[in-house]
Design a protein around this motif. Sequence first.
Motif, PDB file in Angstrom:
ATOM      1  N   HIS A 155       0.852  -1.184   0.000  1.00  0.00           N
ATOM      2  CA  HIS A 155       0.000   0.000   0.000  1.00  0.00           C
ATOM      3  C   HIS A 155       0.889   1.236   0.000  1.00  0.00           C
ATOM      4  CE1 HIS A 155       1.027   0.434   4.257  1.00  0.00           C
ATOM      5  NE2 HIS A 155       0.764  -0.858   4.379  1.00  0.00           N
ATOM      6  N   ALA A 156       0.316   2.367  -0.291  1.00  0.00           N
ATOM      7  CA  ALA A 156       1.085   3.606  -0.360  1.00  0.00           C
ATOM      8  C   ALA A 156       1.689   3.937   1.001  1.00  0.00           C
ATOM      9  CB  ALA A 156       0.190   4.752  -0.821  1.00  0.00           C
ATOM     10  N   VAL A 157       2.932   4.408   0.961  1.00  0.00           N
ATOM     11  CA  VAL A 157       3.608   4.800   2.198  1.00  0.00           C
ATOM     12  C   VAL A 157       3.607   6.329   2.310  1.00  0.00           C
ATOM     13  CG1 VAL A 157       5.087   2.758   2.224  1.00  0.00           C
ATOM     14  CG2 VAL A 157       5.868   4.833   1.053  1.00  0.00           C
ATOM     15  N   PRO A 158       3.664   6.856   3.525  1.00  0.00           N
ATOM     16  CA  PRO A 158       3.764   8.316   3.678  1.00  0.00           C
ATOM     17  C   PRO A 158       5.114   8.795   3.167  1.00  0.00           C
ATOM     18  CG  PRO A 158       4.030   7.219   5.794  1.00  0.00           C
ATOM     19  CD  PRO A 158       3.624   6.157   4.817  1.00  0.00           C
ATOM     20  N   TYR A 159       5.128   9.961   2.538  1.00  0.00           N
ATOM     21  CA  TYR A 159       6.384  10.469   1.989  1.00  0.00           C
ATOM     22  C   TYR A 159       6.427  11.983   2.119  1.00  0.00           C
ATOM     23  CZ  TYR A 159       3.600  11.679  -2.163  1.00  0.00           C
ATOM     24  OH  TYR A 159       2.667  12.209  -3.019  1.00  0.00           O
ATOM     25  N   VAL A 160       7.620  12.515   1.890  1.00  0.00           N
ATOM     26  CA  VAL A 160       7.827  13.963   1.971  1.00  0.00           C
ATOM     27  C   VAL A 160       8.396  14.457   0.646  1.00  0.00           C
ATOM     28  CG1 VAL A 160       8.094  14.081   4.459  1.00  0.00           C
ATOM     29  CG2 VAL A 160      10.079  13.563   3.037  1.00  0.00           C
ATOM     30  N   THR A 161       8.365  15.757   0.453  1.00  0.00           N
ATOM     31  CA  THR A 161       8.844  16.356  -0.789  1.00  0.00           C
ATOM     32  C   THR A 161       9.972  17.340  -0.494  1.00  0.00           C
ATOM     33  OG1 THR A 161       7.139  18.069  -0.671  1.00  0.00           O
ATOM     34  CG2 THR A 161       6.622  16.086  -1.938  1.00  0.00           C
ATOM     35  N   PHE A 162      10.688  17.695  -1.552  1.00  0.00           N
ATOM     36  CA  PHE A 162      11.846  18.570  -1.406  1.00  0.00           C
ATOM     37  C   PHE A 162      11.461  20.043  -1.511  1.00  0.00           C
ATOM     38  CE2 PHE A 162      13.857  14.663  -3.141  1.00  0.00           C
ATOM     39  CZ  PHE A 162      14.716  14.410  -2.075  1.00  0.00           C
ATOM     40  N   ALA A 163      12.156  20.860  -0.739  1.00  0.00           N
ATOM     41  CA  ALA A 163      12.047  22.310  -0.852  1.00  0.00           C
ATOM     42  C   ALA A 163      13.051  22.811  -1.889  1.00  0.00           C
ATOM     43  CB  ALA A 163      12.332  22.957   0.502  1.00  0.00           C
ATOM     44  N   ASP A 164      12.986  24.081  -2.209  1.00  0.00           N
ATOM     45  CA  ASP A 164      13.990  24.724  -3.065  1.00  0.00           C
ATOM     46  C   ASP A 164      15.109  25.218  -2.162  1.00  0.00           C
ATOM     47  OD1 ASP A 164      15.525  26.178  -4.803  1.00  0.00           O
ATOM     48  OD2 ASP A 164      13.996  27.697  -5.239  1.00  0.00           O
ATOM     49  N   SER A 165      16.202  24.469  -2.102  1.00  0.00           N
ATOM     50  CA  SER A 165      17.278  24.846  -1.176  1.00  0.00           C
ATOM     51  C   SER A 165      17.973  26.136  -1.581  1.00  0.00           C
ATOM     52  CB  SER A 165      18.306  23.714  -1.071  1.00  0.00           C
ATOM     53  OG  SER A 165      18.833  23.366  -2.333  1.00  0.00           O
ATOM     54  N   ASP A 166      17.828  26.553  -2.831  1.00  0.00           N
ATOM     55  CA  ASP A 166      18.409  27.840  -3.237  1.00  0.00           C
ATOM     56  C   ASP A 166      17.720  29.008  -2.542  1.00  0.00           C
ATOM     57  OD1 ASP A 166      20.198  26.564  -4.881  1.00  0.00           O
ATOM     58  OD2 ASP A 166      19.085  26.941  -6.734  1.00  0.00           O
ATOM     59  N   ALA A 167      16.491  28.771  -2.084  1.00  0.00           N
ATOM     60  CA  ALA A 167      15.741  29.839  -1.424  1.00  0.00           C
ATOM     61  C   ALA A 167      15.988  29.869   0.079  1.00  0.00           C
ATOM     62  CB  ALA A 167      14.246  29.671  -1.690  1.00  0.00           C
ATOM     63  N   VAL A 168      16.718  28.882   0.594  1.00  0.00           N
ATOM     64  CA  VAL A 168      16.994  28.839   2.033  1.00  0.00           C
ATOM     65  C   VAL A 168      17.983  29.941   2.403  1.00  0.00           C
ATOM     66  CG1 VAL A 168      18.008  27.457   3.889  1.00  0.00           C
ATOM     67  CG2 VAL A 168      16.525  26.373   2.187  1.00  0.00           C
ATOM     68  N   ARG A 169      17.709  30.640   3.491  1.00  0.00           N
ATOM     69  CA  ARG A 169      18.557  31.738   3.927  1.00  0.00           C
ATOM     70  C   ARG A 169      19.237  31.406   5.243  1.00  0.00           C
ATOM     71  NH1 ARG A 169      14.719  36.739   4.372  1.00  0.00           N
ATOM     72  NH2 ARG A 169      13.616  35.171   5.637  1.00  0.00           N
ATOM     73  N   VAL A 170      20.401  31.971   5.438  1.00  0.00           N
ATOM     74  CA  VAL A 170      21.069  31.850   6.727  1.00  0.00           C
ATOM     75  C   VAL A 170      20.182  32.498   7.790  1.00  0.00           C
ATOM     76  CG1 VAL A 170      23.073  32.544   8.087  1.00  0.00           C
ATOM     77  CG2 VAL A 170      23.368  31.819   5.711  1.00  0.00           C
ATOM     78  N   GLY A 171      19.930  31.759   8.850  1.00  0.00           N
ATOM     79  CA  GLY A 171      19.034  32.237   9.893  1.00  0.00           C
ATOM     80  C   GLY A 171      17.662  31.602   9.848  1.00  0.00           C
ATOM     81  N   ASP A 172      17.317  30.904   8.754  1.00  0.00           N
ATOM     82  CA  ASP A 172      16.021  30.220   8.680  1.00  0.00           C
ATOM     83  C   ASP A 172      15.968  29.085   9.707  1.00  0.00           C
ATOM     84  OD1 ASP A 172      15.044  31.791   6.671  1.00  0.00           O
ATOM     85  OD2 ASP A 172      15.319  30.318   5.062  1.00  0.00           O
ATOM     86  N   TRP A 173      14.798  28.925  10.325  1.00  0.00           N
ATOM     87  CA  TRP A 173      14.597  27.821  11.263  1.00  0.00           C
ATOM     88  C   TRP A 173      14.443  26.514  10.502  1.00  0.00           C
ATOM     89  CZ3 TRP A 173      15.232  28.083  16.386  1.00  0.00           C
ATOM     90  CH2 TRP A 173      15.165  29.351  16.997  1.00  0.00           C
TER      91      TRP A 173
END
Length: 466
Positions: A155-173
């Motif tokens: 059966h289908a398993v739970p999964y996650v997706t990727f963010a755009d790491s180029d948009a990640v900023r220093v200081g982001d939680w």
Amino acid sequence: MSRNVLLSVAAAGVAFAAALPAMAAVPSLAPVVEVVQSAVVAIEVEPVALPVARDEPKTLPRKSPFDSDSFFKREFGQHLPWPPGVPAIPDDQLRKHGGSGFFIDADGHLVTNAHLIGQGRDIRIHTTDGDVLEATVIGQDRQSDIALLKVDVEHAVPYVTFADSDAVRVGDWVFAIGSPYGFRGTVTTGIVSARGRDIGAGQYDDFLQIDAPINRGNSGGPTFDLTGHVVGVNTAIYSPSGGSVGIGFAVPSNTVRLIVADLMDDGKVDRGWLGVQIQPVDKDLAAALGLDESRGAVVTDVSEGSPAAAAGLRPGGVVIAVDDTPVRGARDLARQIARTAPGEEVALTIWRDGSEDTVSVRLGRRPGADLAAHPATPEGPDLGLQLGQDDGDGAVIEQVQPRSPAAAKSLLPGDRILKVDGIPVADANDATSRLTEAWKSEQRFVVLEVARGFEIRFVALRLRHA
């Protein structure tokens, strides 16, 4: 202190607080953790037995940015990038080790670290609901330290997706989920401390640095942004003691996304090859060459028969852009070329003699051979080496697989194999052929003549057990 002074200080404090962004109340992570946690798994790996190497000292990567008294460690206590002196494993002893991973689709594909999987014989996935699933390796890419696995699911398993790491900023939680020291489903939080870190793990280093606590067992697990998207895959820590000191490193999600797509296609990663040696441009060199700032990568040599040679590139030119994307430095050029598939054409902007020129180059496939992509088969030995071409005679070691025969003998990336069983080798293909012949002839050992700088030594590698 007078009352007026106290009032002034208090007023200044109020004004400063009012000027801060609205961040007084950090929201609970519980809602997003509850959504993504079931997609994160614990991974248990049973490696193959390896030869004993008790007399080989541990050494740091030669290009480590830290002093020799410090340790860069992967989550299982190994030195970065791939340890030349991992703890010895007797021939008759097998040792289980574990880490983390996460599902990326409902069909059971999951991502983890290549150094965790290594030459694993049996790989078991422990889900949050208690299921234990057998996993197969779709492919591994040691240069990025990413592995793609697959489990058969009904059966289908739970999964996650990727963010755009180029948009990640220093200081982001951010927050990480994994199985440190076997404590499955552990959640830790922190911020992105830096971007684009080069930690000496390889020529494509481009890590996110995070301060969320990462320990042994977090290896291969995800780091999430506050929306529950994966921004990186945890792969290394800096630690004098082996535990977290708040300096962790994750492979950016945009890199992982590209690697996974390539592995999903045919189980391997093909990187474009230009065929040049390059060096950074410092301020003095930039001024001497007439550049307005330190940027680009200066070509110091062009390999004979390479795509660069065919396009007419010459030493002394500075590559300042690839397809109009600025080149920040030598490593940036290497990464941009590596992200382009062999056979594709790129436009290089070259600075030479005070002016810019554009050169079109059709990238090739990097020459070389991988002697450890999968566990040993009748077709060849499993030595834990990835070889590449050398400008002179011999084959350059580009990567060393952890817990492999090559790692046990302290072979390092950059070492050059000159001879196999006393016979000179011309290049990586020649070395691979001779090693495979030795394997097929049922030799137990093979003797390599290896150059490291100006030093030459002999190394006996075990091809098979008695």
